[in-house]
Structure formats: C-alpha cells, structure tokens
Design a protein around this motif. Structure first.
Motif, short mmCIF file in Angstrom:
data_model
loop_
_atom_site.label_atom_id
_atom_site.label_comp_id
_atom_site.label_asym_id
_atom_site.label_seq_id
_atom_site.Cartn_x
_atom_site.Cartn_y
_atom_site.Cartn_z
N PRO A 122 74.31 -57.06 -58.37
CA PRO A 122 73.64 -57.27 -59.68
C PRO A 122 74.05 -58.59 -60.41
O PRO A 122 75.17 -58.61 -60.45
CB PRO A 122 74.23 -55.67 -60.53
CG PRO A 122 74.68 -55.07 -59.39
CD PRO A 122 75.17 -55.98 -58.17
N GLN A 123 73.05 -59.20 -60.92
CA GLN A 123 73.12 -60.42 -61.50
C GLN A 123 73.50 -60.32 -62.85
O GLN A 123 72.96 -59.83 -63.69
CB GLN A 123 71.93 -61.39 -61.30
CG GLN A 123 71.55 -61.49 -59.87
CD GLN A 123 70.04 -61.99 -59.78
OE1 GLN A 123 69.60 -62.87 -60.70
NE2 GLN A 123 69.41 -61.94 -58.50
N ASP B 253 72.90 -61.59 -65.91
CA ASP B 253 72.28 -62.70 -66.39
C ASP B 253 71.51 -62.07 -67.65
O ASP B 253 71.99 -61.12 -68.27
CB ASP B 253 71.30 -63.31 -65.17
CG ASP B 253 70.39 -62.33 -64.76
OD1 ASP B 253 70.36 -61.07 -65.31
OD2 ASP B 253 69.69 -62.79 -63.75
N ALA C 263 69.13 -60.40 -67.92
CA ALA C 263 68.74 -58.87 -67.82
C ALA C 263 69.80 -58.09 -68.76
O ALA C 263 69.40 -57.23 -69.40
CB ALA C 263 68.80 -58.44 -66.72
N VAL C 264 70.89 -58.39 -68.86
CA VAL C 264 71.97 -57.58 -69.58
C VAL C 264 72.34 -58.10 -70.84
O VAL C 264 72.89 -59.15 -70.78
CB VAL C 264 73.41 -57.32 -68.51
CG1 VAL C 264 73.96 -56.35 -69.31
CG2 VAL C 264 72.82 -56.98 -67.36
N ARG D 58 65.49 -60.45 -73.75
CA ARG D 58 65.54 -60.42 -72.20
C ARG D 58 64.27 -60.81 -71.40
O ARG D 58 63.31 -61.15 -72.06
CB ARG D 58 65.53 -58.61 -72.33
CG ARG D 58 65.46 -58.16 -70.91
CD ARG D 58 65.34 -56.76 -70.83
NE ARG D 58 65.45 -56.04 -69.62
CZ ARG D 58 66.65 -55.27 -69.11
NH1 ARG D 58 67.38 -54.82 -69.97
NH2 ARG D 58 66.79 -55.10 -67.83
N GLU E 291 68.91 -55.31 -64.03
CA GLU E 291 67.60 -55.84 -63.61
C GLU E 291 66.88 -54.87 -62.74
O GLU E 291 67.57 -53.95 -62.22
CB GLU E 291 67.90 -56.93 -62.80
CG GLU E 291 68.02 -58.32 -63.45
CD GLU E 291 67.82 -59.59 -62.78
OE1 GLU E 291 67.48 -60.64 -63.36
OE2 GLU E 291 68.01 -59.55 -61.47
N VAL F 265 67.64 -54.84 -59.07
CA VAL F 265 68.82 -54.11 -58.57
C VAL F 265 68.44 -52.56 -58.04
O VAL F 265 68.61 -52.07 -57.25
CB VAL F 265 69.74 -53.92 -59.50
CG1 VAL F 265 71.05 -53.03 -59.21
CG2 VAL F 265 70.32 -55.52 -59.77
#
Lengths: 690, 400
Positions: A26-27, A29, A31-32, A290, B198, B201
């Motif tokens: 999981p990146q 970045d 997204a979170v 986001r 994301e 994932v």
C-alpha cells in the motif's frame, strides 16, 4: 502419478508466491489523507493542444455567505463536478511546468492565490493579497527598476503559519534560479525579472533589469502563484543542489553542449517535480484532500480562508472588495450600477471531481443527480444541448469564448506574400453564409484579432473585408466585384482576359480564366491544410467552402483535410504549406499578437509559421510588450488590430460559443462570462447549493 | 526422434521432447518479441509530430524553451538513436518516464492501471467463455430447435453491435433508468472519500483472492477427480463452498470488504456488457466443434451403451470439442491486459485501454511502448501456453 499431482500443486503455489511477492505494498501517499478538522459534508476534442487554455491567475472568487455572515458555513453536500481526464500531478511546480493541462488547473486552481487577480466579467487587474494596485512608473534604483508591493496582513496558510513576503520572494526566486520552464518562464520572465526580495513580513520588491510592461509585471509576475517557503524549501534545496552542480554552457557553446546541459537540468528538476506534496499548506479557498487516480479527486474547503465573508462588487470601470472588520479595497470608479455583487465563501464543504471517460455517460450522471456540473474546456457537445434543454432540473448556458479559428497564409510564397491577394481572399469568403446558413448558427463570424468578449481590449473599428461600411455582409456578386477591383489594382489579371462573372439568373459565379500574377505567371494550385471532419467538422466545412469560393474565382485551391498532427508537423516543423486553418485559445492581455506575428518569431518551429513581416506591426508588437499603463496598452492594442485587419496575416474566420449545463439547484452569482464558468473552475468558492 | 513403446522410457522421452519444444519456442518468442518491439517503435515514430506539440498551446513559450522541453524528453535525438537507447534501458528493466505523467515512470503507471484492466477483462473473458461454451454445447445438442435459431441470431447480433452505442444503452437501461448499477467509473467517490487505502490495493487483493480461490478450486477438483461418482458431486461442492467461505472470512475482518463490494458493484455492468457482446464467438466455435465431434464413432458407441444424454454431451463430446475453444480462451486472456479502449471509455474504467489511447493521442512514446510490450509478451506467452495445453488436453498431440 502422485508425484505429477504434487508437482502441479507445487508449481501453482510457487506461482501464487511469486505474484504475492510482486504485489506492491500500500502506498503511503495522497490516498491516505487525514480529514481536515473543519471539513464537513461530493474532451473534441478535449485535451487537444489548441483547445486547452493556458492556466491563468484569473482570481476565481472564493465564495460568498448566503446569510451575509462573515464566516460562511461549509456544511452540507459537496459540490460534485464531472471532468473528462485525470490529473497528472498535484505538485504545483510540475503543474505550471511540464504537466500543464486544463484538467490539472480545474483541481489545483482553487487551491492557490496570488497578489493580484482579474475581476469578474471585466477582467480588470485587481488586488487580492496585495493592498493596492501596483504603482507606475517603477522606481529606478541603480541598474534596476523596482516595484514595491504591500501585502495584506493576517493571511495564514492552512498549517496556521502566516503568509509573508518571504513566501512571495521564495516562489519567484525559485522559478528564476532553477530556470523553471513551461508557464513559470512566462509568469516570472527571466529576461526582465532579476529577483524578488522580502523587505519585511508584508512588503515585497520586484527587481527588473529593464522597465517591464504590463505583460511582464502586472499580467505576469504579479498574478503568479505563491508557494509556502516553509514547506518547499527542503525540496527546493535538493533540486537547487542538483542544479547548482550543473554548469550552464558558455554563450558560444555547441548545440550538443546546450542539449547536454538541458538534459542534466531536467534530471535535476525531477527532484522538484516528482515530490509528492503531502499535507502541503495552501492559502486558497480549498485544500487538496484526496486523489484516487483515474476515479476522482477531492478538494476540501479551507475554513480559515482569509477572504471568506468579503463582499465583492464589480462595476463597469471599477471594483470594490470589502471584508467587514478586515479590509476595504476600492479600484476605479465604483459609482453606478454594479455588474455583479457576491460574497466570498466557500459555501460547500468539499469539491469532488469525478472522472468520466465519455461525455454521454457524464450527462446521464448529471441528469440522475450524481454530479452537479461538468467542467470541459470544449463545453457541451452541440448535439447534446438540444437533448438537455428539454430536461427538467438542468440549466443550459451559452457564453462566448476567448479564441478564434483562422486561415493563415505562407507569406514566403507568392502570391500569399501579397497583401492584395490576402485581402481578396478575405473578401471572397462569405463567413456569414457559412456560419449562419451552412453551420446553422453554431459559429459566429469574427473580424478582429481580439474577440469581442474581451471587451476592454477589443475594438470594432477595424477594416472588415466582405462587409459594407454599415456592417451588412456583401452579396456574392459584390464580393466578386470587390475582389476583382482589389486584384486588378494590384496588377493581377485572368488567363485570356476572362474575369469571373456573376450569373444573376442562376445565382452563381461563372469561372473565368485562372488568376495571373502581376509577374505574368499563371497561378499554380495552392494547398489548403485543414483538420478533417472527424476532428473538427466546422473547420473542415469552412475549408470546403473556401476551396469553392476561390476556385470559382480562378484561384486554384485544393483543400487537404488531414490529421491535426500532420498539419502541425508541416506548419511548425517544416513550414511546408501554402495555407492552413487552425485555431487559438487566447489570454486576456493581448500580447499574444506579438508571439503570433512578430518577424522574430518566424523561425522554424516558432509561432509565426506564416513568416509575416511588417515593420509597423513589429514596432507596435514590441510596444505592447513594454507598455506601462492600461490606456497606453489599449491604444496600442487598437492600432495593432487595425494593422492586422488590413494586412491579414490571418483571415480570422469564426468562433463558437461554449455551452455548459448545470443542475438548477446550484446558484451562481452570474453565469455570463467570457469562456464560460469552466474558465473560473466552476466557481467552487462562490457557488451555493440549495 | 520418436519415443519408443516401453512406458517409463516413453514418458521420459516425451518429457524431454516437451522440454526441447518449450526451449525452442522460448527462443522463437524472444526473437519475435524483438521484431515486434522494433516494428512497434517504427510505427509509433512514423506518426507526424511529437509530444512537444502539446506545448504549442502556449504562445508565450519561446522556441528556445520549447526546444529545451524536447531535449529534456529526449526528443531531440534521431529516432534510431532513441530506439537503441530505449532497447538498452529495456534490457535493464527500465521502461522510461512517461511524457504525459512526467516524471512518473512508465512501469508505475502500468502497475497502477493493469490490475483494473485485468480485473475487468479477465472476469468478462471467463464469464463469456463459460456462457458461450455452455450455450454452444447445448445448441449443438439441440440442433434444429427454435432455441438454436434464437440464440444464434441474438448472439451474432450482439457480437456485431456497435460497442459504444450498446455500452451506452446498457448504462442508460440498467444504471440510469433502473438504477441497479452506477453510471460508469470503477469506484463511488462518496464511498471512497474516507477509504484508508488506495483502490489499487483493494484491486490487487481482489485479484490475488480470485487467483488463490481459482487455484484451490482447480486443485480440489483435480484431487477429487478419481473419487466415487456417487459422492463426488457433494464432496466437490462442499469443498468449493468451504474455499469460498474461507476467502470471505479472510476479507471480513480486514475492513476492506465494503470497498471490494463497491468495486464489484461497478464491475458488474461492464462485465455483463462485454459478456453479451462477446459470448457468441465462443458459442459458435463450440457449436461447430461439437457438431464435428458428435459425428465420431465413439459418440455413437456411447449412445449405444445407453449413457445419459448429459454424460455423452459433457464427458465425451464437449471434452473433445474443447480444444479450439480453450485455445481461443488462452489468447483472449492474453489480450485482456490491453483492455478495450471503447469499453473503458464508455464505462469510465481507467485501465490500460485508456492509457494506450491517451498515449497514442499525445504521442507519449515510452508509455505506448510500455503498454504494447506487456501486451506483446503476454500474447507470445499465451501461444506457448496454448501449445502446451494442447499436449495435455489431447494425448494424441506430442511434440518432437
């Protein structure tokens, strides 16, 4: 047998293990993203080069309070916008550098603010973060021309730190020292701008090597974005170290040395462009929340936005911006009827930009209430407009665009180099007939190089070939006679002495001989490059009619409807053409005319592909780049339009309006504006949702 | 060299022959791939203009600045030099940097988009394969009936329908009018605004789950193939149920279940659309293959023995008619990665098809080459897999 089974199962397990090993983690970045504490509350030929307007610092108003309170409420439903292409970056340096695109501007534009912006409707320059209009003339201090700008106090970044002059200086100096290209080079022009200094926390000084004109200072550096020094310094330092280690080539360096330097430079700048701006502080009405790549992007309202609650009133010749208990900015004449009044917000808790691959699907989503508005630089397709207008709950609006489609000549070749020939061609083209009859009114004929919608800079007092003095279009017969008169006066004739004539009974032009040049040579066939119907049916239709008009007059022309890239290749990279048709999207300040027509922009690959050269125009074009007052610049602009309308390096043909549609529960302070609501990013900071 | 008749020696001989065959094919694949690479690059370079043309929109950029951009993208070099530099980087595993997503690496963009395309098109391919195979099987068995005509005409009509129009019609009917499915996209922003991870994932875990479940089910079916016929059906279905239950149980505590369900919800309509469009190909192929197989003597023998119709159809006829159909399936799976430009556009599914289209439009050479490389490799490997599968499926086929 058993061993085979075991081998098969073992192999499959090994495959699973391999796939799992290759699965990316999981990146951590964009997204979170931690939810901001105060947040509450969802094409064309899009993307082709010529339809993409360059990002402007037109101040997108940040929003009014519906109930007049100073701090607008940002609760309720998010503002949901459909777009048609994904972002390519959230890094603002990259966005104004190698990743310039309209779609990036829609999302990133509302996150930024500048010292100055453009007023609604009039596009006059107005102070935003600055306290007053910049003073003119600039003060000369030694070898530099200096402009001092005072900033408003109390503006904070979203991380709570104050916005200061050091942020302004940092942004400009970074662009200069790192030699950032793309739009950075246009905003902070290194030819003029030497450096920017922070005198104190709220005073900034611009140092120019030469006295800059409006194009460089007011419409350049002063409308540039401001980046947070505290956040970006470490990243910029890394890039600066990499760039600092690269020696610029000597003035007389070889082409290979220049190219090697450019390659090293771009690799070094990747440090800056590739940085993922997590939690970057912003000063605009929205902050980035986001980005789910390929799906949607979200901005959340900046509840600490400094300008929230300010009341903005725009007049014909003035502007007033008042924040109760805060500041008051008055520019120009503020008596008389206002053009528009609104209060600055934002009034929505967030803006969600949902990505659709197809305009039809997005329209269904709009009709179903899944989105509230669609952002598209090309607007709504004409065919969908009729369908949508019958739909309850949706509003359709139409606005003029800031651009034009044109016919250009290669003036290096005869007879295109002869003004009389170009004027005759312009006379023969019946723009009114083609736009109103053939194209059924979807396009409007134009005659000036600055669109009428750009009211301050536009003038109607230009020669209009093909129109009577009262503005009515000539008949076909009159056009033929007028064109004959122009050409005969210039020494042209027709083969066998047979001119084209008008057959009144059959209402058509009877072709005579082929046109003979003043040198005695008979014209050879000319090629007219134009986009094909699949790319632009309007231009291809116009090309076919131009071909007919010229052929029946004795000017042999063949319309070559071809791919857009083929036209670009032949026009820009080879300059191998006779005539071509393309289009431009324009800026408000009309200094683009210099880039299009100045003789020093006629090199291979440059914008004056037609090789137009006129000393009077060159002089005027140089002046518009350095004119220092609006009145002075406007005078020059008027004269330029008159010269160009006489010389006709282009025959400007037509432009189309932009059609937009939105849900009727959206309330905008106004909907009539040049280039439509998409030019103001859909007004996310002043729209209200009822 | 032919293998002798002695069993053990014959098996070893056949294995050796297969190994030699595979090695020969791998060498051919490498050579074919290099040719494919060169041809693709030449065709891409043959397009007029280049990516730097996109900067022609800003007239304030001087010629020097635009040339600087071209240099930074490597576009100043002659095409053949760019090709050799590209090949060299490719050997090192570097697919380059995308022009339009500058400075993101091509492989990063592909890794982001590929799972979405794989999920959509593998699902659609497998579903349409099963539907087509089942329909073809039944149609061949029930020749001359009304069902055959209706299904054939309907299937061919859908096979030849204008895909963008049909896709929009499906969206209009099922998403807009009935409201059963979302209008395109692959996730719902309202659901994903606060997601902890994301989408990719979740996609990756879904793909892994599907792969793992498929492997386990296949393994279970393989292991139970010799069991007593009376109990086999029940045991098999129990095992499959247990596997699915385990998979579901693993998802529940992860907190990502609702996101996976959202993706599945978005996936349903495009898969349904693609299945309707493409099942007829498999159906007709199966039907024709079945019709040939049904003429064989062993089918007559099976009937004479009094075997039930479904046993004759499924175990004897369909089993042997499957060869060309499986080949078709393998090739279809290989091309799943390239996605479908039209489908992804209509359904706003941001996958490899959309990347390919945008790369072609903007002349993003590294991105286009990267996408084509993946497709090419998969297609070439698919041919090899199909050849190997043939040998397993049909004992009569052996490679020298």
């Amino acid at each position: 047998m058993v061993s085979r089974q075991l081998m098969a199962v073992a192999s499959l397990l090994a495959l699973i293990a391999l796939v799992m090993a290759c699965t990316p983690a999981p990146q951590p970045d964009q997204a979170v993203v931690p939810t901001p504490t105060a947040a509450a509350g969802q094409p064309a030929e899009p993307t082709d080069a010529e339809d993409t307007p360059e990002p402007t610092m037109a101040t997108e108003p940040t929003g009014p309070a519906a109930d007049g309170s100073t701090r607008p409420a940002t609760t309720g439903e998010p503002y949901r916008i459909g777009i048609f292409s994904d972002l390519t970056t959230t890094n603002y340096w990259s966005y104004l550098g190698p990743n310039t695109s309209t779609w990036n501007s829609y999302v990133l534009g509302p996150q930024a603010a500048a010292l100055y912006g453009l007023a609604d409707k009039t596009f006059a320059l107005v102070p935003v973060i600055a306290t007053d209009l910049p003073e003119r003339p600039l003060v000369q201090e030694g070898e530099f021309f200096v402009s001092e700008i005072r900033m408003k106090e109390g503006i904070t970044w979203t991380d709570g730190t104050p916005l200061t002059a050091r942020d302004v200086a940092f942004t400009a100096n970074t662009a200069l020292q790192l030699r950032l290209t793309g739009n950075w080079g246009s905003i902070f022009d290194p030819t003029f701008l030497d450096r920017v200094e922070a005198v104190d926390d709220y005073t900034v000084r611009y140092y120019y090597r030469d006295d800059p004109g409006l194009a460089v200072h007011e419409y350049g550096a002063l409308v540039g974005p401001i980046m947070s020094e505290a956040y970006w310094s470490p990243v910029v330092e890394q890039a600066r170290t990499a760039v600092g280690g690269i020696t610029p080539p000597a003035e007389k360096a070889t082409e290979e040395e220049q190219e090697a330097y450019q390659r090293q430079l771009s690799e070094a700048l990747n440090e800056l462009y590739s940085h993922n701006p997590q939690d970057e502080p912003k000063i605009g009405p929205f902050t980035f929340a986001r980005w789910e790549r390929g799906a949607f992007a979200e901005n959340t309202a900046n509840d600490d936005y400094f300008f929230s609650g300010a009341e903005v009133t725009v007049f014909e010749e003035g502007y007033r911006d008042v924040k109760p208990g805060g500041y008051e900015t008055v520019v120009g004449d503020t008596d008389g009827e206002p053009l528009v009044t609104y209060t600055v917000g934002p009034f929505v808790p967030a803006v969600i930009y949902t990505i659709y691959g197809d305009q039809n699907a997005a329209l269904l989503a709009l009709q179903q209430g899944e989105i509230d508005f669609m952002l598209n630089p090309s607007g709504l397709q004409r065919g969908l407009q009729t369908q949508i207008e019958r739909q309850v709950g949706l509003n359709v609006i139409e606005n003029p665009t800031n651009g034009f489609r044109y016919l250009s000549f290669n003036t290096r070749r005869e007879p295109m180099g002869d003004r009389a020939f170009r004027q005759a061609v312009a006379t023969l083209i019946d723009k009114e007939f083609v736009t109103q009859q053939i194209l059924q009114g979807v396009a409007s004929p134009i005659y000036s190089f600055i669109p009428q919608g750009n009211a301050f800079w536009y003038t109607d007092d230009v020669p209009k070939f093909g129109l009577h003095k009262d503005g009515t279009p000539m008949t076909r017969e009159e056009r033929v006679e007028a064109a004959i008169a122009i050409l005969e006066e210039a020494g042209y004739s027709w083969e066998g002495g047979v001119r084209p004539t008008w057959d009144a009974d059959n209402r058509q032009v009877v072709r005579g001989g082929t046109l003979v040049l003043p040198s005695g040579e008979t014209m050879t066939e000319l090629e007219l490059l134009a986009p094909g119907p699949g790319y632009d049916p309007l231009r291809s239709t116009f090309a076919i009619w131009i071909e007919q008009y010229l052929n029946e007059f004795g000017i042999p022309v063949r319309a070559n409807l071809t791919g857009f890239n083929i036209i670009l290749e032949r026009v820009n990279n080879q300059q191998d053409f006779d005539m071509f048709m393309l289009g431009w999207s324009l800026t408000i300040f009309p200094d683009y005319v210099r880039d299009f027509f100045h003789s020093d922009r006629a090199g291979l690959g440059d914008f004056n592909a037609g090789g137009f050269s006129n000393p009077e125009f060159d002089e005027l074009a140089d002046e518009i780049k350095v004119c220092k007052s609006f009145d002075e610049c406007r005078e020059i602009s008027v004269r330029i339009q008159q010269v160009l309308a006489e010389e006709l390096p282009y025959v400007v043909l037509f432009d189309t309006n932009i059609i937009e549609v939105y849900a009727d529960y959206l309330q905008f302070p106004y909907t009539e504006t040049l280039d439509g609501l998409q030019n103001l990013y859909g007004m996310p900071s002043i729209v209200t949702i009822e | 060299m032919e293998c002798g008749s002695y069993a053990a020696a014959r098996i070893n001989c056949e294995e050796a022959a297969m190994f030699r065959f595979i090695m020969r094919r791998l060498v051919q694949i490498i050579l074919t791939f290099l040719l494919f690479l060169a041809l693709s690059y030449v065709l891409i370079e043959a397009m007029p203009g280049d990516f730097a043309n996109v900067f022609l929109q800003d007239s304030r950029l001087t010629l020097e600045q635009r040339n600087a951009i071209r240099v930074s993208l490597g576009l100043d070099r002659p095409p053949h030099e760019r090709f050799f530099i590209y090949i060299g980087a490719l050997v090192r595993g570097d697919l380059g940097i995308s022009f339009q997503y500058y400075p993101r690496r091509v492989v990063d963009v592909i890794m982001e988009r590929a799972p979405r395309t794989l999920m959509l098109f593998i699902s659609a391919t497998i579903v349409s394969f099963y539907v087509g195979f089942f329909a073809g099987k039944v149609l061949a068995w029930r020749r001359g009936r009304v069902l055959e005509y209706v299904t054939t005409v309907g299937g061919v009509t859908l096979y030849t329908v204008f895909t963008p129009w049909f896709g929009l019609m499906m969206i209009w009917l099922f998403a807009f009018t009935l409201g059963w499915f979302p209008i395109g996209k692959f996730i719902t922003p309202a659901v994903w605004r606060r997601a902890p991870v994301e989408a990719n994932v979740v996609f990756n875990w879904m793909l892994l789950t599907a792969l793992g479940v498929s492997v386990l089910i296949f393994g279970w079916l393989w292991l139970t193939r010799h069991m007593n016929g009376r109990w086999r059906g029940g045991i098999r279905w129990s095992g499959i149920g247990a596997i699915l239950l385990v998979a579901l149980t693993l998802w529940l505590p992860s907190g990502l279940g609702r996101y996976a369900l959202n993706i599945l919800h978005h996936l349903t309509l495009p898969v349904l659309t693609l299945t309707l469009i493409s099942f007829a190909g498999t159906m007709l192929l199966t039907r024709n293959s079945m019709l040939e197989t049904l003429r064989e003597d062993y089918i007559t023998t099976a009937r004479a023995k009094g075997l039930p119709d479904n046993v004759i159809r499924d175990k004897h006829a369909a089993r042997n008619a499957m060869l060309p159909v499986v080949t078709s399936l393998v090739f279809s799976l290989a091309f799943a990665l390239s996605g479908g430009v039209i489908t992804e556009g209509v359904f706003s599914w941001p996958g490899m098809g959309e990347v390919l289209l945008q790369s072609a439009v903007t002349q993003d050479i590294p991105m286009m080459m990267g996408a084509l490389i993946f497709t090419g490799i998969l297609a070439l490997l698919a041919h090899l897999v199909a050849d190997i599968l043939y040998a397993f499926l049909d004992p009569r086929i052996r490679y020298a």
